[in-house]
Design a protein around this motif. Sequence first.
Motif, PDB file in Angstrom:
ATOM      1  N   PHE A  17     -13.071 -62.388 112.782  1.00 16.34           N
ATOM      2  CA  PHE A  17     -12.082 -62.104 111.753  1.00 16.34           C
ATOM      3  C   PHE A  17     -11.247 -63.342 111.488  1.00 16.34           C
ATOM      4  CE2 PHE A  17     -10.037 -61.166 115.745  1.00 16.34           C
ATOM      5  CZ  PHE A  17      -8.760 -61.666 115.595  1.00 16.34           C
ATOM      6  N   PHE A  18     -10.583 -63.343 110.379  1.00 17.86           N
ATOM      7  CA  PHE A  18      -9.611 -64.375 110.041  1.00 17.86           C
ATOM      8  C   PHE A  18      -8.239 -63.716 110.025  1.00 17.86           C
ATOM      9  CE2 PHE A  18     -13.438 -66.039 107.995  1.00 17.86           C
ATOM     10  CZ  PHE A  18     -13.413 -67.370 108.378  1.00 17.86           C
ATOM     11  N   ALA A  34     -12.603 -66.239  98.189  1.00 24.34           N
ATOM     12  CA  ALA A  34     -13.119 -67.587  98.435  1.00 24.34           C
ATOM     13  C   ALA A  34     -14.043 -67.631  99.657  1.00 24.34           C
ATOM     14  CB  ALA A  34     -11.952 -68.554  98.627  1.00 24.34           C
ATOM     15  N   PHE A  35     -13.794 -66.791 100.659  1.00 27.15           N
ATOM     16  CA  PHE A  35     -14.593 -66.795 101.880  1.00 27.15           C
ATOM     17  C   PHE A  35     -15.798 -65.868 101.833  1.00 27.15           C
ATOM     18  CE2 PHE A  35     -10.932 -68.871 103.682  1.00 27.15           C
ATOM     19  CZ  PHE A  35     -11.471 -69.666 104.678  1.00 27.15           C
ATOM     20  N   SER A  36     -15.795 -64.891 100.949  1.00 23.06           N
ATOM     21  CA  SER A  36     -16.882 -63.910 100.936  1.00 23.06           C
ATOM     22  C   SER A  36     -18.043 -64.383 100.058  1.00 23.06           C
ATOM     23  CB  SER A  36     -16.375 -62.561 100.442  1.00 23.06           C
ATOM     24  OG  SER A  36     -15.978 -62.652  99.087  1.00 23.06           O
ATOM     25  N   GLY A  37     -19.217 -63.886 100.383  1.00 27.60           N
ATOM     26  CA  GLY A  37     -20.407 -64.182  99.609  1.00 27.60           C
ATOM     27  C   GLY A  37     -20.814 -62.974  98.792  1.00 27.60           C
ATOM     28  N   PRO A  38     -21.794 -63.156  97.922  1.00 28.21           N
ATOM     29  CA  PRO A  38     -22.265 -62.039  97.098  1.00 28.21           C
ATOM     30  C   PRO A  38     -22.748 -60.870  97.956  1.00 28.21           C
ATOM     31  CG  PRO A  38     -23.242 -64.115  96.397  1.00 28.21           C
ATOM     32  CD  PRO A  38     -22.522 -64.386  97.671  1.00 28.21           C
ATOM     33  N   GLU A  40     -21.185 -59.193 100.192  1.00 24.30           N
ATOM     34  CA  GLU A  40     -20.561 -59.052 101.509  1.00 24.30           C
ATOM     35  C   GLU A  40     -19.376 -58.095 101.449  1.00 24.30           C
ATOM     36  OE1 GLU A  40     -21.540 -63.349 103.545  1.00 24.30           O
ATOM     37  OE2 GLU A  40     -19.517 -62.967 102.860  1.00 24.30           O
ATOM     38  N   THR A  41     -19.135 -57.420 102.545  1.00 24.53           N
ATOM     39  CA  THR A  41     -18.008 -56.510 102.653  1.00 24.53           C
ATOM     40  C   THR A  41     -16.848 -57.228 103.333  1.00 24.53           C
ATOM     41  OG1 THR A  41     -19.460 -54.604 102.845  1.00 24.53           O
ATOM     42  CG2 THR A  41     -17.204 -54.321 103.621  1.00 24.53           C
ATOM     43  N   VAL A  42     -15.687 -57.171 102.714  1.00 26.26           N
ATOM     44  CA  VAL A  42     -14.483 -57.783 103.280  1.00 26.26           C
ATOM     45  C   VAL A  42     -13.409 -56.712 103.344  1.00 26.26           C
ATOM     46  CG1 VAL A  42     -12.679 -59.512 102.943  1.00 26.26           C
ATOM     47  CG2 VAL A  42     -15.038 -60.051 102.332  1.00 26.26           C
ATOM     48  N   GLU A  43     -12.763 -56.591 104.501  1.00 22.36           N
ATOM     49  CA  GLU A  43     -11.663 -55.640 104.661  1.00 22.36           C
ATOM     50  C   GLU A  43     -10.374 -56.421 104.852  1.00 22.36           C
ATOM     51  OE1 GLU A  43     -12.238 -52.664 107.656  1.00 22.36           O
ATOM     52  OE2 GLU A  43     -14.394 -52.630 107.315  1.00 22.36           O
ATOM     53  N   LEU A  44      -9.354 -56.038 104.125  1.00 26.53           N
ATOM     54  CA  LEU A  44      -8.034 -56.629 104.284  1.00 26.53           C
ATOM     55  C   LEU A  44      -7.148 -55.598 104.961  1.00 26.53           C
ATOM     56  CD1 LEU A  44      -7.487 -58.314 100.809  1.00 26.53           C
ATOM     57  CD2 LEU A  44      -8.043 -59.427 102.971  1.00 26.53           C
ATOM     58  N   ARG A  45      -6.535 -55.996 106.071  1.00 23.27           N
ATOM     59  CA  ARG A  45      -5.661 -55.072 106.802  1.00 23.27           C
ATOM     60  C   ARG A  45      -4.341 -55.767 107.096  1.00 23.27           C
ATOM     61  NH1 ARG A  45      -9.509 -52.120 111.230  1.00 23.27           N
ATOM     62  NH2 ARG A  45     -11.167 -51.525 109.788  1.00 23.27           N
ATOM     63  N   PRO A  46      -3.238 -55.092 106.845  1.00 25.76           N
ATOM     64  CA  PRO A  46      -1.937 -55.689 107.162  1.00 25.76           C
ATOM     65  C   PRO A  46      -1.708 -55.714 108.667  1.00 25.76           C
ATOM     66  CG  PRO A  46      -1.660 -53.448 106.371  1.00 25.76           C
ATOM     67  CD  PRO A  46      -3.114 -53.777 106.227  1.00 25.76           C
ATOM     68  N   VAL A  47      -0.937 -56.689 109.109  1.00 26.92           N
ATOM     69  CA  VAL A  47      -0.590 -56.816 110.530  1.00 26.92           C
ATOM     70  C   VAL A  47       0.921 -56.771 110.631  1.00 26.92           C
ATOM     71  CG1 VAL A  47      -0.670 -58.316 112.556  1.00 26.92           C
ATOM     72  CG2 VAL A  47      -2.629 -58.195 111.016  1.00 26.92           C
ATOM     73  N   MET A  48       1.417 -55.969 111.532  1.00 28.27           N
ATOM     74  CA  MET A  48       2.865 -55.893 111.750  1.00 28.27           C
ATOM     75  C   MET A  48       3.289 -57.036 112.652  1.00 28.27           C
ATOM     76  SD  MET A  48       3.876 -53.213 110.101  1.00 28.27           S
ATOM     77  CE  MET A  48       5.438 -52.795 110.798  1.00 28.27           C
ATOM     78  N   GLY A  49       4.259 -57.801 112.198  1.00 31.23           N
ATOM     79  CA  GLY A  49       4.756 -58.914 112.993  1.00 31.23           C
ATOM     80  C   GLY A  49       5.796 -58.450 113.988  1.00 31.23           C
TER      81      GLY A  49
END
Length: 55
Positions: A17-18, A34-38, A40-49
């Motif tokens: 993960f990034f 910018a990082f994903s390819g055709p 591809e599945t990308v999930e964005l998840r928030p992180v609590m600081g």
Amino acid sequence: MVTDGPYAEGKEHLAGFFLIDVESHQRAEEIARAFSGPGETVELRPVMGGGGDAG
């Protein structure tokens, strides 16, 4: 049709993960594009600081 849910299957996932620090969800989407390819599945998840002072 039966599915496992909205997430990618384990066989389709390459471990890793990034963790990015951005000001907005929109900026996170730009970076993910910018990082994903055709196809591809990308999930964005928030992180609590921690909210503490790093200094």
